[in-house]
Design a protein around this motif. Structure first.
Motif, mmCIF file in Angstrom:
data_model
loop_
_atom_site.group_PDB
_atom_site.id
_atom_site.type_symbol
_atom_site.label_atom_id
_atom_site.label_comp_id
_atom_site.label_asym_id
_atom_site.label_seq_id
_atom_site.Cartn_x
_atom_site.Cartn_y
_atom_site.Cartn_z
ATOM 1 N N GLY A 111 10.953 19.892 -9.088
ATOM 2 C CA GLY A 111 12.091 20.783 -9.244
ATOM 3 C C GLY A 111 12.715 21.176 -7.924
ATOM 4 O O GLY A 111 12.128 21.016 -6.856
ATOM 5 N N CYS A 112 13.908 21.714 -8.014
ATOM 6 C CA CYS A 112 14.676 22.159 -6.852
ATOM 7 C C CYS A 112 14.781 23.675 -6.897
ATOM 8 O O CYS A 112 15.330 24.249 -7.844
ATOM 9 N N PHE A 113 14.252 24.361 -5.865
ATOM 10 C CA PHE A 113 14.179 25.813 -5.899
ATOM 11 C C PHE A 113 14.458 26.426 -4.532
ATOM 12 O O PHE A 113 14.107 25.855 -3.491
ATOM 13 N N ALA A 114 15.086 27.579 -4.585
ATOM 14 C CA ALA A 114 15.125 28.461 -3.419
ATOM 15 C C ALA A 114 13.896 29.357 -3.499
ATOM 16 O O ALA A 114 13.513 29.803 -4.575
ATOM 17 N N GLN B 51 4.173 37.767 -1.987
ATOM 18 C CA GLN B 51 4.650 37.501 -3.332
ATOM 19 C C GLN B 51 6.063 36.926 -3.280
ATOM 20 O O GLN B 51 6.973 37.539 -2.718
ATOM 21 N N LEU B 52 6.215 35.741 -3.863
ATOM 22 C CA LEU B 52 7.454 34.986 -3.767
ATOM 23 C C LEU B 52 8.000 34.670 -5.157
ATOM 24 O O LEU B 52 7.244 34.569 -6.125
ATOM 25 N N ARG B 53 9.316 34.499 -5.215
ATOM 26 C CA ARG B 53 9.971 34.078 -6.447
ATOM 27 C C ARG B 53 10.667 32.745 -6.205
ATOM 28 O O ARG B 53 11.183 32.498 -5.117
ATOM 29 N N LEU B 54 10.662 31.905 -7.243
ATOM 30 C CA LEU B 54 11.341 30.621 -7.163
ATOM 31 C C LEU B 54 12.586 30.667 -8.043
ATOM 32 O O LEU B 54 12.494 30.971 -9.232
#
Length: 833
Positions: free
Chosen positions: A65-68, A230-233
């Motif tokens: 997948g492609c994510f920031a 803690q990160l979000r995609l």
């Protein structure tokens, strides 16, 4: 016995079958056109599963997948958006749009190269330190027998400063583990020296964690997950593309109506998927897969590519060239020289080519774990120890690692097409899911570490049984008793001609004596022999060309020695099945392991099959034409399966035409093939048919899929002109045999399509299931048997009680009882109502 009119005894309930549907998976998308990681190139791309929406409970969903990547405060990791390439389950390379990799400025302390050992198979030589470790549960290796060479220093990492950066080449500092962190994710790094092949998917310690601090990002040493980690995609566009091969197969993969119903598909009962580890790990060039992708997997050996192929002495020998002739060493993306049908030192089983064969109709294969210690010792280039059973365990681990890698590409555990199976019931479910059922087998010259030297075995009977249980626990379910040399269990069927002279000399090094060849006698029949031994090559013997790798290694090493010359043939090895060989066979029967008599001496094959027939054991397969016609008669009458060596289309067609006349009507007849690919068997060459007389692309294969030419990188293969230049061409080979069969093409397809079902029924009987009660030699199902069938039982439990059904149609099994036929029906949940 006579059969009676049909009287249906309905066990209430019905199952709504799905007939044929696509393999359960996410929708697929064509990968964008382009070269490696978005750099311009005119190479067609393959298809990878569409990533699912990431969630806090599924860290596998982001694959491809492609994510920031954002912090809790909304700060974005610079350099993105990132393509998440899964190099293992839950582990990713984060690829920036320019084709660079997110990395940390961290270096691991050096470690020794890992060498796998197996407790109980170490012969005391060498200086390996043995430290038991337990492999992760999802490998299927649930024993503590696997051990790894210990490092000279603790496995740690030194993080230099706070930096993260984008680097041009992926390495261990570019590998990220995605983990759940509260309602979000965390990205961490686990270090093990990137140059070391780790023993299976045992996770090394976490060395660094990506955190956000004052809007910037850094890699903090250690594994502590704080709120800053803690990160979000967030789904994005504009990512790099990941280079893969096109498959040339379109349409949904066929699956069965029910998990327990009849199967359809092609069977390869003899291939070597992990020969990259064979003979010390340096003779085979390329890899079946590489965590960093096709551009790393399909490369030549250093001793080939650094010399423009002129250093590839064994390859020259096999190709019939003078030493030093050389070859084009470039694999990806041009493939100017390899793979080709007769190159035995280049891996021909890249996992996506295997996927193409599966999509084109194959549903089962046996992966033979292989080694030859004598040849390993004489070949000068190696990175592994030469103990044959150490290699067996290493290759088994690699097989489970490939399963993990395929699962990772598909988006999670159990989602991939490649499924290692351990019993016929699991295999049937896998095939009816539309996936590829993979059986692990063994083909070595010193099985279980039991050699014979001057007539004395190196093992006790108790060790034979113990070690057989160890390989059973490893997942092995098919096994040969030898490969090239006499051993504690059996004499060997010799090679012919000059190759026989070379291998016979190696047999002398292994056993202290040459083959004991003499005139054949009772109880053998005409045509049962162990190859004529001459001092001139017998080019008419198909095995000479197929197994010439052995002769190449021995001849180019200068250590082949001189074997004796024998009198007029035909010749038979006087060493047959030994007393310890009978212990081996009895142990295989006890565990339901499929017995393969190939490569045994004629006397040993005859004695083995007689013993198994007396026991009433059906679990026999002759997998690649190293037995004889009399053996095939006996195997089919026992309810076994014969899968001839694939080879050229015309020769295989002749083998099928002969075998079908030997079919026993008491058993379902189906035929498979033994490709013997990856270092042992030359593949089928091109027929070069007249225009319009060969395979016409595209064609329709099993289940209605559409098969076009295979293109990988800048190379496109055509079976008519290129032959079987890699495993991906097997659907085309099947079509070529079908075309060659003419009016018998439909019958050939039927028998080949029944190969998987015939193998599964044979395997069920090997596991104690009684045969079809509608056979005249099997007792009727009685009323007492029927009373043992209870509501809620699974199909497998019903089969265990009543035996193999006469028919498996949609949601019911039928059996023959006294005066009637009985139907057992199942609920939509697949249990007896």
């Amino acid at each position: 016995m006579l059969r009676r009119p049909l009287v249906a005894l309905a066990v209430a309930g019905c199952l709504v079958g799905a007939s044929f549907a696509t393999l359960s998976q996410a929708a697929t998308r064509p990968a964008p056109q382009g070269g490696l990681l978005g750099k311009a190139a005119a190479t067609p791309q393959g298809e990878l599963p569409e990533p699912r929406t990431p969630s806090t409970v599924d860290r596998y969903a982001v694959a491809n997948g492609c994510f920031a990547v954002r912090s809790a405060s909304g700060a974005v990791v610079p350099g993105g958006p990132y393509l998440f390439h899964a190099f293992d389950l839950g582990k990713y390379l984060l690829v920036a749009p320019g084709g660079t990799f997110l990395s940390t400025a961290a270096d691991p302390l050096p470690t020794q190269e890992a060498a796998l050992l197996v407790r109980g198979f170490v012969d005391g030589t060498g200086d390996e330190r043995i430290q038991p470790v337990r492999a992760a549960a999802d490998t299927g290796l649930d024993t503590a027998a696997t051990v790894a060479e210990t490092a000279t220093a603790p496995l740690e990492a030194q993080v230099r400063g706070d930096g993260i950066s984008l680097v041009a080449e992926a390495s261990s500092s570019s590998e990220w583990v995605l983990k759940r962190a509260g309602s979000s994710f965390a990205l961490q790094q686990a270090y093990d020296d990137g140059d070391v092949e780790t023993p299976g998917p045992v996770d090394p310690p976490i060395a660094a964690t990506l955190i956000a601090s004052r809007g910037a990002f850094q890699a903090a040493a250690g594994a502590l997950v704080t709120p800053a980690a803690q990160l979000r995609l967030t789904a994005a566009k504009g990512c790099a593309t990941w280079t893969e091969t096109a498959l040339g197969v379109s349409g949904p993969v066929a699956r069965g109506a029910t998990p327990y119903g009849p199967t359809q598909g092609y069977l390869d009962a003899h291939m070597h998927l992990m020969s990259q580890e064979f003979l010390g790990g340096r003779i085979m060039c390329g890899r079946t897969w590489h965590p960093y992708g096709i551009t790393k997997a399909l490369v030549d050996c250093p001793d080939h590519e650094h010399t423009d192929g002129h250093g590839a002495v064994v390859e020259d020998f096999l190709a019939g060239h003078n030493p030093g002739t050389g070859h084009d060493p470039v694999g990806w993306p041009t493939f100017g020289y390899w793979p080709n049908p007769h190159s035995l030192t280049h891996v021909s089983t890249y996992y996506r080519w295997l996927e193409r064969s599966w999509r084109g109709g194959q549903r089962m294969l046996t992966v033979l774990l292989v080694e030859n210690g004598q040849l390993c010792e004489v070949y000068p280039l190696k990175k592994h120890v030469c103990d044959e059973m150490v290699s067996v365990r290493r290759e088994a681990l690699r097989s489970f690692e490939l399963q993990r890698y395929v699962d990772a590409q598909a988006g999670g555990p159990g989602r991939g097409f490649f499924r290692i199976v351990k019993d016929p019931f699991q295999a049937r479910r896998v095939v009816n899911q539309g996936r590829l059922a993979v059986v692990l087998g063994i083909e070595v010259s010193r099985p279980l570490g039991c050699r014979e030297y001057l007539g004395t075995s190196s093992c006790t009977d108790a060790q034979v049984d113990q070690r057989l249980q160890e390989v059973y626990d490893l997942g092995v379910r098919q096994m040969e008793a030898t490969n090239k040399f006499d051993n504690a269990f059996t004499g060997v069927k010799g090679d012919a001609g000059n190759l026989g002279l070379l291998v016979n000399a190696a047999n002398n090094k292994e056993t202290g004596h040459f083959w004991q060849m003499g005139e054949c006698g009772a109880p053998l029949r005409k045509g049962q022999d162990d190859h004529r031994q001459y001092d001139l090559a017998d080019d008419g013997d198909e095995h000479f060309g197929r197994d010439s790798l052995f002769g190449a290694v021995l001849a180019t090493s200068g250590r082949s020695g001189v074997a004796p010359l024998y009198g007029q043939g035909p010749h038979c090895n006087a060493i047959g099945l030994t007393a310890q060989g009978r212990v081996l066979i009895d142990g295989m029967v006890k565990r339901g392991i499929i017995f393969d008599p190939d490569h045994m001496s004629a006397y040993a094959r005859q004695a083995s099959l007689d013993r198994l027939a007396k026991i009433g054991y059906s679990g026999v397969v002759s997998s690649h034409s190293w037995a004889d016609d009399n053996n095939y008669d006996k195997i089919l009458k026992m309810g076994g399966v014969v899968t001839p060596y694939a080879g050229d289309s015309s020769s295989f067609l002749g083998k099928w035409e002969l075998l079908r006349t030997k079919a026993d009507p008491r058993f379902l007849y189906g035929v498979g093939y033994g490709s013997d690919i990856n270092g042992f068997g030359s593949q089928g060459g091109p027929r070069n048919p007249a225009p319009g007389k060969g395979v016409k692309y595209p064609f329709t294969s099993l289940g209605g899929v559409r098969v076009d030419r295979l293109t990988t990188g800048q190379r496109t293969w055509d079976i008519n002109k290129d032959g079987v230049s890699g495993y991906g061409l097997y659907p085309d080979w099947v079509q070529d045999v079908t075309v060659l069969a003419g009016k018998d093409g439909a019958a050939f397809r039927r028998d080949l399509g029944n190969g998987v079902e015939a193998y599964l029924q044979m395997w069920e009987r090997a596991n104690g299931v009684t045969g079809d009660s509608c056979r005249p030699d099997v007792a009727d199902v009685t009323s007492g048997d029927l009373k043992r069938v209870k509501r809620g039982m699974t199909p497998e439990q019903v089969i265990t009680v009543l035996g193999q059904p006469h028919t498996r149609v949609n949601r019911s099994f039928t059996y023959c009882g006294t005066g009637r036929q009985v139907a057992v029906r199942f609920t939509p949940r697949g249990t007896v109502a």
